[in-house]
Design an enzyme around this catalytic site. Structure first.
Site, PDB file in Angstrom:
ATOM      1  N   ASP A   1      68.233  80.599  32.721  1.00  0.00           N
ATOM      2  CA  ASP A   1      67.994  81.238  34.009  1.00  0.00           C
ATOM      3  C   ASP A   1      68.122  80.101  35.041  1.00  0.00           C
ATOM      4  O   ASP A   1      68.120  78.921  34.668  1.00  0.00           O
ATOM      5  CB  ASP A   1      66.577  81.830  33.985  1.00  0.00           C
ATOM      6  CG  ASP A   1      66.142  82.370  35.326  1.00  0.00           C
ATOM      7  OD1 ASP A   1      66.918  83.118  35.929  1.00  0.00           O
ATOM      8  OD2 ASP A   1      65.027  82.031  35.767  1.00  0.00           O
ATOM      9  N   LEU A   2      68.247  80.413  36.306  1.00  0.00           N
ATOM     10  CA  LEU A   2      68.421  79.358  37.315  1.00  0.00           C
ATOM     11  C   LEU A   2      67.121  79.067  38.068  1.00  0.00           C
ATOM     12  O   LEU A   2      66.494  78.027  37.869  1.00  0.00           O
ATOM     13  CB  LEU A   2      69.541  79.771  38.281  1.00  0.00           C
ATOM     14  CG  LEU A   2      69.894  78.769  39.389  1.00  0.00           C
ATOM     15  CD1 LEU A   2      70.396  77.455  38.825  1.00  0.00           C
ATOM     16  CD2 LEU A   2      70.949  79.374  40.324  1.00  0.00           C
ATOM     17  N   ASP A   3      66.716  80.032  38.908  1.00  0.00           N
ATOM     18  CA  ASP A   3      65.528  79.818  39.735  1.00  0.00           C
ATOM     19  C   ASP A   3      64.276  79.713  38.858  1.00  0.00           C
ATOM     20  O   ASP A   3      63.987  80.623  38.094  1.00  0.00           O
ATOM     21  CB  ASP A   3      65.393  80.978  40.733  1.00  0.00           C
ATOM     22  CG  ASP A   3      64.135  80.887  41.564  1.00  0.00           C
ATOM     23  OD1 ASP A   3      63.669  79.762  41.808  1.00  0.00           O
ATOM     24  OD2 ASP A   3      63.597  81.933  41.948  1.00  0.00           O
TER      25      ASP A   3
ATOM     26  N   THR B   1      64.400  77.279  43.557  1.00  0.00           N
ATOM     27  CA  THR B   1      64.970  77.917  44.750  1.00  0.00           C
ATOM     28  C   THR B   1      64.001  78.945  45.332  1.00  0.00           C
ATOM     29  O   THR B   1      64.201  79.413  46.449  1.00  0.00           O
ATOM     30  CB  THR B   1      66.328  78.593  44.433  1.00  0.00           C
ATOM     31  OG1 THR B   1      66.277  79.130  43.126  1.00  0.00           O
ATOM     32  CG2 THR B   1      67.473  77.608  44.535  1.00  0.00           C
TER      33      THR B   1
ATOM     34  N   LYS C   1      60.062  86.896  42.146  1.00  0.00           N
ATOM     35  CA  LYS C   1      60.734  85.979  41.218  1.00  0.00           C
ATOM     36  C   LYS C   1      61.513  86.733  40.140  1.00  0.00           C
ATOM     37  O   LYS C   1      60.961  87.598  39.463  1.00  0.00           O
ATOM     38  CB  LYS C   1      59.734  85.010  40.588  1.00  0.00           C
ATOM     39  CG  LYS C   1      59.260  83.982  41.597  1.00  0.00           C
ATOM     40  CD  LYS C   1      58.481  82.851  40.964  1.00  0.00           C
ATOM     41  CE  LYS C   1      58.106  81.824  42.027  1.00  0.00           C
ATOM     42  NZ  LYS C   1      57.214  80.793  41.504  1.00  0.00           N
TER      43      LYS C   1
ATOM     44  N   SER D   1      71.861  84.173  35.724  1.00  0.00           N
ATOM     45  CA  SER D   1      70.985  84.258  36.885  1.00  0.00           C
ATOM     46  C   SER D   1      71.226  85.535  37.672  1.00  0.00           C
ATOM     47  O   SER D   1      72.367  85.934  37.876  1.00  0.00           O
ATOM     48  CB  SER D   1      71.238  83.054  37.805  1.00  0.00           C
ATOM     49  OG  SER D   1      70.636  83.259  39.066  1.00  0.00           O
ATOM     50  N   ALA D   2      70.142  86.142  38.151  1.00  0.00           N
ATOM     51  CA  ALA D   2      70.240  87.343  38.983  1.00  0.00           C
ATOM     52  C   ALA D   2      70.845  87.023  40.339  1.00  0.00           C
ATOM     53  O   ALA D   2      71.294  87.915  41.051  1.00  0.00           O
ATOM     54  CB  ALA D   2      68.845  87.940  39.181  1.00  0.00           C
TER      55      ALA D   2
ATOM     56  N   ASN E   1      74.193  83.895  44.464  1.00  0.00           N
ATOM     57  CA  ASN E   1      74.523  82.582  45.022  1.00  0.00           C
ATOM     58  C   ASN E   1      74.462  81.476  43.971  1.00  0.00           C
ATOM     59  O   ASN E   1      74.445  80.290  44.314  1.00  0.00           O
ATOM     60  CB  ASN E   1      73.552  82.255  46.161  1.00  0.00           C
ATOM     61  CG  ASN E   1      73.597  83.304  47.267  1.00  0.00           C
ATOM     62  OD1 ASN E   1      74.648  83.585  47.822  1.00  0.00           O
ATOM     63  ND2 ASN E   1      72.455  83.917  47.546  1.00  0.00           N
TER      64      ASN E   1
ATOM     65  N   LYS F   1      67.700  92.302  35.176  1.00  0.00           N
ATOM     66  CA  LYS F   1      66.637  92.042  34.220  1.00  0.00           C
ATOM     67  C   LYS F   1      65.472  92.953  34.621  1.00  0.00           C
ATOM     68  O   LYS F   1      65.246  93.102  35.825  1.00  0.00           O
ATOM     69  CB  LYS F   1      66.171  90.571  34.296  1.00  0.00           C
ATOM     70  CG  LYS F   1      67.286  89.551  34.029  1.00  0.00           C
ATOM     71  CD  LYS F   1      66.824  88.130  34.424  1.00  0.00           C
ATOM     72  CE  LYS F   1      67.986  87.150  34.391  1.00  0.00           C
ATOM     73  NZ  LYS F   1      67.645  85.797  34.863  1.00  0.00           N
TER      74      LYS F   1
ATOM     75  N   GLU G   1      63.679  81.041  30.308  1.00  0.00           N
ATOM     76  CA  GLU G   1      63.319  81.945  31.411  1.00  0.00           C
ATOM     77  C   GLU G   1      61.922  81.656  31.967  1.00  0.00           C
ATOM     78  O   GLU G   1      61.017  81.369  31.209  1.00  0.00           O
ATOM     79  CB  GLU G   1      63.293  83.384  30.886  1.00  0.00           C
ATOM     80  CG  GLU G   1      64.417  84.277  31.335  1.00  0.00           C
ATOM     81  CD  GLU G   1      64.477  84.571  32.822  1.00  0.00           C
ATOM     82  OE1 GLU G   1      63.507  84.339  33.564  1.00  0.00           O
ATOM     83  OE2 GLU G   1      65.537  85.053  33.237  1.00  0.00           O
ATOM     84  N   ASP G   2      61.768  81.802  33.282  1.00  0.00           N
ATOM     85  CA  ASP G   2      60.440  81.606  33.886  1.00  0.00           C
ATOM     86  C   ASP G   2      59.789  82.914  34.333  1.00  0.00           C
ATOM     87  O   ASP G   2      58.614  82.922  34.684  1.00  0.00           O
ATOM     88  CB  ASP G   2      60.534  80.688  35.116  1.00  0.00           C
ATOM     89  CG  ASP G   2      61.229  81.382  36.277  1.00  0.00           C
ATOM     90  OD1 ASP G   2      62.330  81.927  36.057  1.00  0.00           O
ATOM     91  OD2 ASP G   2      60.677  81.388  37.389  1.00  0.00           O
TER      92      ASP G   2
HETATM   93  P1  B16 Z   1      70.201  86.260  45.538  1.00  0.00           P
HETATM   94  P2  B16 Z   1      67.071  83.853  38.838  1.00  0.00           P
HETATM   95  C1  B16 Z   1      66.678  85.212  41.140  1.00  0.00           C
HETATM   96  O1  B16 Z   1      67.175  84.092  40.447  1.00  0.00           O
HETATM   97  C2  B16 Z   1      65.454  84.825  41.958  1.00  0.00           C
HETATM   98  O2  B16 Z   1      64.381  84.462  41.104  1.00  0.00           O
HETATM   99  C3  B16 Z   1      65.024  85.994  42.799  1.00  0.00           C
HETATM  100  O3  B16 Z   1      63.894  85.650  43.569  1.00  0.00           O
HETATM  101  C4  B16 Z   1      66.188  86.438  43.700  1.00  0.00           C
HETATM  102  O4  B16 Z   1      65.835  87.547  44.497  1.00  0.00           O
HETATM  103  C5  B16 Z   1      67.389  86.779  42.812  1.00  0.00           C
HETATM  104  O5  B16 Z   1      67.728  85.643  42.032  1.00  0.00           O
HETATM  105  C6  B16 Z   1      68.613  87.210  43.631  1.00  0.00           C
HETATM  106  O6  B16 Z   1      69.087  86.137  44.390  1.00  0.00           O
HETATM  107  O7  B16 Z   1      69.580  86.923  46.730  1.00  0.00           O
HETATM  108  O8  B16 Z   1      70.598  84.816  45.784  1.00  0.00           O
HETATM  109  O9  B16 Z   1      71.356  87.060  44.966  1.00  0.00           O
HETATM  110  O10 B16 Z   1      65.645  83.541  38.536  1.00  0.00           O
HETATM  111  O11 B16 Z   1      67.587  85.096  38.118  1.00  0.00           O
HETATM  112  O12 B16 Z   1      67.983  82.664  38.646  1.00  0.00           O
HETATM  113 MG    MG Z   2      63.948  82.654  37.291  1.00  0.00          MG
END
Ligand code: B16
Ligand code: MG
Length: 217
Positions: A8-10, A16, A44, A113-114, A117, A144, A168-169
């Protein structure tokens, strides 16, 4: 035996969440309510539009679909401004040594990652070359806790789910990884991630051998 590691990223590679928070808080202020860091925990791992819906619910604000699209775009513009300034110094501790270790052992590495960006962030962090596959929010229909994102990553790598380990966090991400039939390592606190097969506070001191020992391989 582990053949692939899916990250996962964030919250796993970089924090982030603090930039998402700044941007959501700015939107909330514009709409006339406060948005706390505790509220931000609920966003998150959640998609952008779902995050907006939670935020509006907290503020007691109702909006049309068209207004929501404008709000989400505004938030994303601010968020993009913040993440333009990310540097490799923001990589969470132990991430790069672990990625190096995996590569040296021929373990395939993917990002799941969701975030829409994710590529910009990987590039700012200068870690794109470590990834054999990148699955981000632009590529999946179901967020997810649906397992789609992890199954897509495994398919990209050509590795069966049973040989994949997910890092994953967020609880929704842990659930998605388990539904995909993968071994899931939670990053953070066990109390927040009860479904994870193993929970680590972070990557320092962790390597491929520690992972294999935990899996019992
Ligand atoms: P964006 P992950 C998620 O990243 C974030 O945890 C979540 O807070 C955010 O809304 C989502 O990405 C979408 O991000 O607006 O940049 O498309 O934890 O899946 O890496
Ligand atoms: Mg995450």
């Amino acid at each position: 035996k582990t053949a692939a590691a899916i990250f996962d990223l964030d919250g796993v590679i970089v924090d982030t969440a603090k930039y998402h928070y700044l941007a959501w808080k700015r939107l909330a202020a514009e709409l006339g309510f406060d948005f706390s860091e505790a509220d931000n925990e609920r966003l998150k791992g959640v998609s952008r539009m779902r995050s907006l819906e939670i935020l509006l619910e907290i503020g007691g604000v109702t909006a049309t679909e068209q207004e929501k699209t404008v709000m989400a775009a505004k938030k994303n513009d601010w968020y993009l401004q913040y993440i333009q300034k990310i540097t490799p110094a923001e990589l969470l501790p132990g991430v790069v040594p672990f990625l190096e270790d995996l590569r040296a052992r021929g373990i395939k590495v993917a990002l799941a990652s969701a975030s829409k960006n994710a590529r910009v962030i990987l590039s700012r962090l200068e870690i794109e070359p470590y990834f054999d596959a990148i699955v981000d929010g632009n590529r999946v229909a179901k967020a997810k806790p649906d397992p789609e994102i992890f199954l897509t990553a495994a398919a990209d790598l050509g590795v069966v789910p049973a040989h994949c380990v997910v890092f994953e966090d967020a609880a929704a991400g842990v659930e998605a990884g388990k539904k995909a039939g993968m071994f899931v390592v939670g990053i953070g606190d066990r109390r927040n991630l009860p479904e994870a097969d193993l929970v680590l506070p972070g990557f320092p001191g962790f390597d491929y051998e520690a992972l294999q020992a935990a899996i019992g391989a």
